[in-house]
Design a protein around this motif. Structure first.
Motif, mmCIF file in Angstrom:
data_model
loop_
_atom_site.group_PDB
_atom_site.id
_atom_site.type_symbol
_atom_site.label_atom_id
_atom_site.label_comp_id
_atom_site.label_asym_id
_atom_site.label_seq_id
_atom_site.Cartn_x
_atom_site.Cartn_y
_atom_site.Cartn_z
ATOM 1 N N THR A 41 0.704 -1.234 0.196
ATOM 2 C CA THR A 41 0.071 0.047 0.027
ATOM 3 C C THR A 41 0.844 1.211 -0.030
ATOM 4 N N GLY A 42 0.368 2.234 -0.806
ATOM 5 C CA GLY A 42 1.046 3.412 -1.007
ATOM 6 C C GLY A 42 2.542 3.480 -1.525
ATOM 7 N N SER A 43 2.549 2.628 -2.607
ATOM 8 C CA SER A 43 3.746 2.468 -3.468
ATOM 9 C C SER A 43 3.470 2.339 -5.059
ATOM 10 N N ILE A 44 4.334 2.509 -5.675
ATOM 11 C CA ILE A 44 4.228 2.211 -6.896
ATOM 12 C C ILE A 44 4.900 0.968 -7.423
ATOM 13 N N TYR A 45 4.129 0.081 -8.117
ATOM 14 C CA TYR A 45 4.642 -1.187 -8.413
ATOM 15 C C TYR A 45 4.491 -1.351 -10.057
ATOM 16 N N GLY A 46 5.786 -1.991 -10.529
ATOM 17 C CA GLY A 46 5.558 -1.885 -11.967
ATOM 18 C C GLY A 46 5.748 -3.452 -12.371
ATOM 19 N N VAL A 47 5.036 -3.464 -13.490
ATOM 20 C CA VAL A 47 4.878 -4.843 -14.164
ATOM 21 C C VAL A 47 5.388 -4.792 -15.482
ATOM 22 N N LEU A 48 6.415 -5.321 -15.604
ATOM 23 C CA LEU A 48 7.288 -5.081 -16.992
ATOM 24 C C LEU A 48 7.468 -6.224 -17.874
ATOM 25 N N GLY A 49 7.144 -6.172 -18.967
ATOM 26 C CA GLY A 49 7.259 -7.262 -19.973
ATOM 27 C C GLY A 49 6.760 -6.938 -21.370
ATOM 28 N N PRO A 50 7.269 -7.856 -22.471
ATOM 29 C CA PRO A 50 6.876 -7.501 -23.698
ATOM 30 C C PRO A 50 5.579 -7.560 -24.075
ATOM 31 N N ASN A 51 5.016 -7.290 -25.115
ATOM 32 C CA ASN A 51 3.673 -7.249 -25.843
ATOM 33 C C ASN A 51 3.298 -8.828 -25.757
ATOM 34 N N GLY A 52 2.149 -9.225 -25.232
ATOM 35 C CA GLY A 52 1.703 -10.597 -24.992
ATOM 36 C C GLY A 52 2.282 -11.415 -23.921
ATOM 37 N N ALA A 53 2.854 -10.720 -23.132
ATOM 38 C CA ALA A 53 3.537 -11.390 -21.885
ATOM 39 C C ALA A 53 2.472 -11.614 -20.836
ATOM 40 N N GLY A 54 1.259 -10.937 -20.765
ATOM 41 C CA GLY A 54 0.479 -11.273 -19.872
ATOM 42 C C GLY A 54 0.112 -10.289 -19.042
ATOM 43 N N LYS A 55 0.778 -9.091 -19.117
ATOM 44 C CA LYS A 55 0.391 -8.170 -18.247
ATOM 45 C C LYS A 55 -1.031 -7.339 -18.098
ATOM 46 N N THR A 56 -1.564 -7.001 -19.486
ATOM 47 C CA THR A 56 -2.919 -6.569 -19.354
ATOM 48 C C THR A 56 -4.061 -7.702 -18.903
ATOM 49 N N THR A 57 -3.891 -8.964 -19.284
ATOM 50 C CA THR A 57 -4.712 -9.741 -18.621
ATOM 51 C C THR A 57 -4.580 -10.104 -17.151
ATOM 52 N N THR A 58 -3.375 -9.698 -16.571
ATOM 53 C CA THR A 58 -3.111 -9.790 -15.116
ATOM 54 C C THR A 58 -4.282 -8.686 -14.479
ATOM 55 N N ILE A 59 -3.722 -7.559 -15.134
ATOM 56 C CA ILE A 59 -4.665 -6.297 -14.791
ATOM 57 C C ILE A 59 -6.073 -6.372 -14.630
ATOM 58 N N ARG A 60 -6.483 -6.933 -15.908
ATOM 59 C CA ARG A 60 -7.988 -7.237 -16.075
ATOM 60 C C ARG A 60 -8.643 -8.252 -15.014
ATOM 61 N N MET A 61 -7.858 -9.199 -14.729
ATOM 62 C CA MET A 61 -8.541 -9.988 -13.719
ATOM 63 C C MET A 61 -8.163 -9.454 -12.269
ATOM 64 N N LEU A 62 -7.417 -8.510 -11.867
ATOM 65 C CA LEU A 62 -7.241 -7.680 -10.465
ATOM 66 C C LEU A 62 -8.356 -6.741 -10.555
ATOM 67 N N ALA A 63 -8.844 -6.343 -11.818
ATOM 68 C CA ALA A 63 -9.569 -5.162 -11.519
ATOM 69 C C ALA A 63 -11.198 -5.722 -11.734
ATOM 70 N N THR A 64 -11.406 -6.992 -11.649
ATOM 71 C CA THR A 64 -12.498 -7.696 -11.844
ATOM 72 C C THR A 64 -13.248 -7.638 -13.435
ATOM 73 N N LEU A 65 -12.480 -7.368 -14.287
ATOM 74 C CA LEU A 65 -12.831 -7.469 -15.512
ATOM 75 C C LEU A 65 -12.959 -8.814 -16.267
ATOM 76 N N LEU A 66 -12.046 -9.849 -15.791
ATOM 77 C CA LEU A 66 -11.987 -11.133 -16.238
ATOM 78 C C LEU A 66 -11.861 -11.800 -15.135
ATOM 79 N N ALA A 67 -12.678 -13.074 -15.090
ATOM 80 C CA ALA A 67 -12.518 -14.046 -14.028
ATOM 81 C C ALA A 67 -11.038 -14.948 -14.223
ATOM 82 N N PRO A 68 -10.447 -15.222 -13.156
ATOM 83 C CA PRO A 68 -9.258 -16.099 -13.323
ATOM 84 C C PRO A 68 -9.868 -17.538 -13.379
ATOM 85 N N ASP A 69 -8.952 -18.193 -14.303
ATOM 86 C CA ASP A 69 -9.303 -19.673 -14.232
ATOM 87 C C ASP A 69 -9.012 -20.511 -13.267
#
Length: 342
Positions: A41-69
């Protein structure tokens, strides 16, 4: 996070995000394959990786926009699967593309978003004016968005995500496509958000962006977290120094890389864009041995430097893919042997 924010939000604890074994599968593609994250809490956390690495999908699951399998995730202790409504009240999400209406002005967009979040008409107008001033858009408040630059649209999108002043903000590649000046302005805005009590989870493929902003970084490659730590910890993981060189005859690049690996006993990578060879070094004095070996092979150098490792070297060493990340703003290689005792 400051004391006032904690007192105002008693449910907010030490961890903004806790994810364990997140998995998301699309057909035969495991886009996210067992991702673990812990964001303080209170920090900046960076998720680094190339296109297609899974960054956006991870964010969408954390933001409740996608249900994890598979796996689980909590935002300030609330399960994203079981308590999505509560989680959505605690977060703001800014995606890679501006979620604004081109047919409306900046003020009209922010007023509509504010009204959708339950603000009265008067409060919506006040909030819109405050955000436009915060993001340097007051003079363009009534201008049609079709006349906005890319940087202005990105700032407006970020402003819209902050209407409810969420304690956790997801920024998914917020500076993609921006010019260097506008990117720097966005960086300052992100830093101000954290100073006022927010937590930021930032995905990026720009190595220097993660270096500049993040308190901790997770490197994701092919759906896996392949490294995690502070910037300094990640840099130290590839050695105390970094060798960079380019040969006169590009046809000799691969032979030079093999010679570097033989002499230094490390793995070296080649940047396809610049034909540059990069390798970690624990002892810069070994450069002398390398120069002698390259001379004996008849390989002539165009440029060479020894310097402290960057996140570029971290990524190349961890993933072994010189073309995966897209570094921006990295310093040019020196034409001198910097730091080498030759």
């Amino acid at each position: 996070m400051d004391r006032k924010r904690r007192e105002a939000n008693p449910g907010i604890g030490d961890w903004a995000v806790e994810a364990n074994g997140l998995v998301k599968v699309f057909g035969a593609n495991r886009a996210v394959d067992g991702v673990d994250l812990r964001v303080k809490t209170g920090s900046i956390y960076g998720v680094l990786g190339p296109n297609g690495a899974g960054k956006t999908t991870t964010i969408r699951m954390l933001a409740t926009l996608l249900a994890p399998d598979a796996g689980s995730a909590q935002v300030f202790g609330h399960d994203v699967g079981k308590e999505p409504q509560i989680v959505r009240q605690l977060i703001g999400v800014t995606g890679q593309y501006a979620s604004v209406d081109d047919s409306l002005s900046a003020t009209e967009n922010l007023v509509i978003f504010s009204r959708l979040l339950g603000l009265s008409r008067a409060d919506a107008k006040r909030k819109a004016a405050e955000l436009l001033e915060e993001f340097g858009l007051t003079e363009a408040a009534k201008r049609p968005l079709k006349n906005f630059s890319g940087g202005m649209r990105r700032r407006l999108d970020l402003a819209a995500s902050l209407i409810a002043q969420p304690p956790l903000i997801f920024l998914d590649e917020p500076t993609t496509g921006l010019d260097p000046r506008t990117r720097a302005q966005m960086w300052e805005t992100i830093r101000r958000l954290v100073k006022t009590g927010s937590t930021v989870l930032l995905t990026t493929q720009y190595l220097d962006e993660a270096d500049q902003l993040a308190d901790r970084i997770a490197v994701i490659d092919r759906g896996h977290v392949v490294a995690e730590g502070t910037v300094d910890e990640l840099k130290m993981s590839v050695g105390t120094a970094s060798l960079q060189l380019r040969v006169v005859d590009s046809a000799e690049t691969e032979r030079a890389r093999r010679r570097v690996e033989q002499v230094l006993q490390v793995r070296a990578a080649i940047s396809a864009e610049a034909g540059r060879i990069t390798a970690p070094m624990s002892d810069p004095d070994r450069v002398t041995d390398l120069l002698i070996a390259l001379r004996e092979e008849g390989i002539h150098l165009a440029e060479m430097s020894v310097q402290k490792p960057t996140l570029d070297e971290v990524f190349l060493t961890i993933t072994g893919d010189a073309t995966a990340a897209q570094p921006s703003g990295q310093p040019a290689i020196s034409h001198q042997l910097e730091g080498a005792n030759v």
